[in-house]
Write a protein that holds these residues in place. Structure first.
Motif, PDB file in Angstrom:
ATOM      1  N   VAL A  59       0.825  -1.213   0.000  1.00 32.18           N
ATOM      2  CA  VAL A  59       0.000   0.000   0.000  1.00 32.18           C
ATOM      3  C   VAL A  59       0.856   1.258   0.000  1.00 32.18           C
ATOM      4  CG1 VAL A  59      -1.673   1.347   1.339  1.00 32.18           C
ATOM      5  CG2 VAL A  59      -1.956  -1.134   1.093  1.00 32.18           C
ATOM      6  N   ALA A  60       1.936   1.234   0.792  1.00 25.74           N
ATOM      7  CA  ALA A  60       2.836   2.390   0.867  1.00 25.74           C
ATOM      8  C   ALA A  60       3.493   2.646  -0.472  1.00 25.74           C
ATOM      9  CB  ALA A  60       3.889   2.165   1.946  1.00 25.74           C
ATOM     10  N   GLN A  61       3.940   1.597  -1.121  1.00 27.43           N
ATOM     11  CA  GLN A  61       4.571   1.767  -2.434  1.00 27.43           C
ATOM     12  C   GLN A  61       3.568   2.331  -3.438  1.00 27.43           C
ATOM     13  OE1 GLN A  61       6.123  -2.089  -3.378  1.00 27.43           O
ATOM     14  NE2 GLN A  61       7.930  -1.877  -2.047  1.00 27.43           N
ATOM     15  N   THR A  62       2.336   1.810  -3.399  1.00 28.68           N
ATOM     16  CA  THR A  62       1.297   2.305  -4.315  1.00 28.68           C
ATOM     17  C   THR A  62       0.992   3.773  -4.057  1.00 28.68           C
ATOM     18  OG1 THR A  62       0.300   0.105  -4.396  1.00 28.68           O
ATOM     19  CG2 THR A  62      -1.079   1.959  -5.107  1.00 28.68           C
ATOM     20  N   ALA A  63       0.911   4.167  -2.789  1.00 28.26           N
ATOM     21  CA  ALA A  63       0.652   5.568  -2.438  1.00 28.26           C
ATOM     22  C   ALA A  63       1.770   6.472  -2.938  1.00 28.26           C
ATOM     23  CB  ALA A  63       0.490   5.708  -0.927  1.00 28.26           C
ATOM     24  N   SER A  64       2.997   6.011  -2.804  1.00 26.31           N
ATOM     25  CA  SER A  64       4.143   6.804  -3.265  1.00 26.31           C
ATOM     26  C   SER A  64       4.073   7.013  -4.771  1.00 26.31           C
ATOM     27  CB  SER A  64       5.445   6.097  -2.888  1.00 26.31           C
ATOM     28  OG  SER A  64       6.557   6.807  -3.390  1.00 26.31           O
ATOM     29  N   LEU A  65       3.767   5.956  -5.505  1.00 23.14           N
ATOM     30  CA  LEU A  65       3.654   6.075  -6.959  1.00 23.14           C
ATOM     31  C   LEU A  65       2.498   6.996  -7.350  1.00 23.14           C
ATOM     32  CD1 LEU A  65       4.272   2.354  -7.995  1.00 23.14           C
ATOM     33  CD2 LEU A  65       5.849   4.288  -8.227  1.00 23.14           C
ATOM     34  N   THR A  66       1.403   6.908  -6.576  1.00 22.01           N
ATOM     35  CA  THR A  66       0.245   7.773  -6.860  1.00 22.01           C
ATOM     36  C   THR A  66       0.589   9.240  -6.642  1.00 22.01           C
ATOM     37  OG1 THR A  66      -1.271   6.015  -6.193  1.00 22.01           O
ATOM     38  CG2 THR A  66      -2.157   8.264  -6.248  1.00 22.01           C
ATOM     39  N   GLN A  67       1.323   9.521  -5.545  1.00 20.82           N
ATOM     40  CA  GLN A  67       1.746  10.905  -5.272  1.00 20.82           C
ATOM     41  C   GLN A  67       2.652  11.426  -6.378  1.00 20.82           C
ATOM     42  OE1 GLN A  67       3.531  10.764  -1.423  1.00 20.82           O
ATOM     43  NE2 GLN A  67       1.565  10.703  -0.308  1.00 20.82           N
ATOM     44  N   GLN A  68       3.584  10.581  -6.813  1.00 19.50           N
ATOM     45  CA  GLN A  68       4.472  10.999  -7.911  1.00 19.50           C
ATOM     46  C   GLN A  68       3.673  11.295  -9.174  1.00 19.50           C
ATOM     47  OE1 GLN A  68       7.608   8.166  -8.488  1.00 19.50           O
ATOM     48  NE2 GLN A  68       8.193   8.128  -6.322  1.00 19.50           N
ATOM     49  N   ALA A  69       2.708  10.413  -9.478  1.00 22.73           N
ATOM     50  CA  ALA A  69       1.883  10.611 -10.663  1.00 22.73           C
ATOM     51  C   ALA A  69       1.072  11.902 -10.551  1.00 22.73           C
ATOM     52  CB  ALA A  69       0.955   9.413 -10.869  1.00 22.73           C
ATOM     53  N   ASP A  70       0.516  12.150  -9.332  1.00 13.35           N
ATOM     54  CA  ASP A  70      -0.260  13.376  -9.116  1.00 13.35           C
ATOM     55  C   ASP A  70       0.618  14.609  -9.292  1.00 13.35           C
ATOM     56  OD1 ASP A  70      -2.490  11.888  -8.639  1.00 13.35           O
ATOM     57  OD2 ASP A  70      -2.385  12.034  -6.448  1.00 13.35           O
ATOM     58  N   GLN A  72       3.374  14.873 -11.059  1.00 15.19           N
ATOM     59  CA  GLN A  72       3.701  15.027 -12.476  1.00 15.19           C
ATOM     60  C   GLN A  72       2.506  15.569 -13.252  1.00 15.19           C
ATOM     61  OE1 GLN A  72       4.996  11.141 -13.654  1.00 15.19           O
ATOM     62  NE2 GLN A  72       7.028  11.325 -12.695  1.00 15.19           N
ATOM     63  N   SER A  73       1.302  15.089 -12.921  1.00 12.43           N
ATOM     64  CA  SER A  73       0.103  15.577 -13.594  1.00 12.43           C
ATOM     65  C   SER A  73      -0.133  17.055 -13.313  1.00 12.43           C
ATOM     66  CB  SER A  73      -1.108  14.765 -13.124  1.00 12.43           C
ATOM     67  OG  SER A  73      -2.303  15.243 -13.723  1.00 12.43           O
ATOM     68  N   THR A  74       0.081  17.461 -12.032  1.00 10.02           N
ATOM     69  CA  THR A  74      -0.082  18.874 -11.663  1.00 10.02           C
ATOM     70  C   THR A  74       0.915  19.751 -12.409  1.00 10.02           C
ATOM     71  OG1 THR A  74      -0.854  18.257  -9.462  1.00 10.02           O
ATOM     72  CG2 THR A  74      -0.050  20.523  -9.752  1.00 10.02           C
ATOM     73  N   ALA A  75       2.173  19.287 -12.485  1.00 12.18           N
ATOM     74  CA  ALA A  75       3.199  20.040 -13.206  1.00 12.18           C
ATOM     75  C   ALA A  75       2.860  20.148 -14.687  1.00 12.18           C
ATOM     76  CB  ALA A  75       4.568  19.380 -13.018  1.00 12.18           C
ATOM     77  N   ALA A  76       2.371  19.035 -15.251  1.00 13.66           N
ATOM     78  CA  ALA A  76       1.997  19.038 -16.669  1.00 13.66           C
ATOM     79  C   ALA A  76       0.838  19.997 -16.923  1.00 13.66           C
ATOM     80  CB  ALA A  76       1.629  17.624 -17.110  1.00 13.66           C
TER      81      ALA A  76
END
Length: 237
Positions: A59-70, A72-76
């Motif tokens: 779950v922690a790994q998934t949350a970390s990947l989700t935060q990174q994706a979010d 990157q999406s915000t920056a984009a």
């Protein structure tokens, strides 16, 4: 779900090894290893890791990947918004420039048409004006006679300017003479003989003098009104 203890695993492993060793030793007829065996000591002194349930690690790994994706999406999104605003600004500037160019072109075309229309009007007015030779010859002419001739020989919007100059130069006396300079006639031509280019009767015919004076003002200044503007600034023309 049970937790996995590293230390417990190490101790259990060491104990198992010790037990196996002891059994083997007994079977071989040797002495049993003491409880202070180095393997057990090493296992006992091992550093403990944080007890993390296996499911929560995923779950922690998934949350970390989700935060990174979010992130990157915000920056984009921010970059896309910035690009869109810049493109809109450039387009607005181009539109404004094009609008100004169109307005300038329209104004220039309008001015050109107005000038052309005015030119045609002047040409038509001059064509309709009477020539100096179309007036009857008299022994003498009154001021009213001379002014009547002038009105008929030039565009109506130029008469007042012509009249202003003649008022100052001769007072509408077609025989006026300046004794000091020799200038003569309505427009005080100098030398007076220049008016012969308009007609041989320049001394006695005010219409001939008007013709010459009007031609002089048009040729030198563009019109009687332009000549009058010059006269006002310099007291001569």
């Amino acid at each position: 779900m049970s937790r996995i203890s590293v230390r417990g695993f190490a101790v259990a492993s060491a104990t198992a090894v010790t037990t196996v060793g002891a059994v083997v030793g007994v079977a071989a007829g040797g002495e049993q290893q003491s409880s202070s065996d180095p393997i057990e000591a090493t296992a006992a002194d091992s550093t403990l890791l944080a007890d993390i349930p296996a499911g929560q690690q995923a779950v922690a790994q998934t949350a970390s990947l989700t935060q990174q994706a979010d992130a990157q999406s915000t920056a984009a999104d921010a970059e896309a918004k910035k690009s869109a605003e810049e493109a809109a600004r450039k387009q607005a500037a181009q539109d404004a420039q094009a609008k100004k160019a169109a307005a300038d072109k329209a104004a220039a075309e309008k001015l050109a048409k107005e000038r052309e229309a005015k030119k045609k009007q002047e040409i038509a007015s001059r064509s309709a004006s009477r020539d100096s030779g179309s007036f009857p010859i008299k022994a003498s002419y009154s001021i009213a006679d001379v002014q009547g001739m002038a009105r008929q020989m030039m565009p109506s919007d130029q008469f007042q300017c012509f009249s202003n100059i003649v008022d100052h130069e001769s007072g509408w006396n077609y025989q006026a003479t300046n004794p000091s300079s020799g200038s003569y006639g309505l427009v005080q031509a100098l030398p007076a003989s220049k008016m012969a280019s308009a007609g041989a009767d320049w001394k006695t015919n005010p219409a001939t003098q008007i013709k010459w004076g009007l031609g002089y003002m048009n040729d030198r200044y563009g019109s009687p009104c332009e000549a009058w503007s010059f006269w006002q600034a310099n007291n001569y023309y």
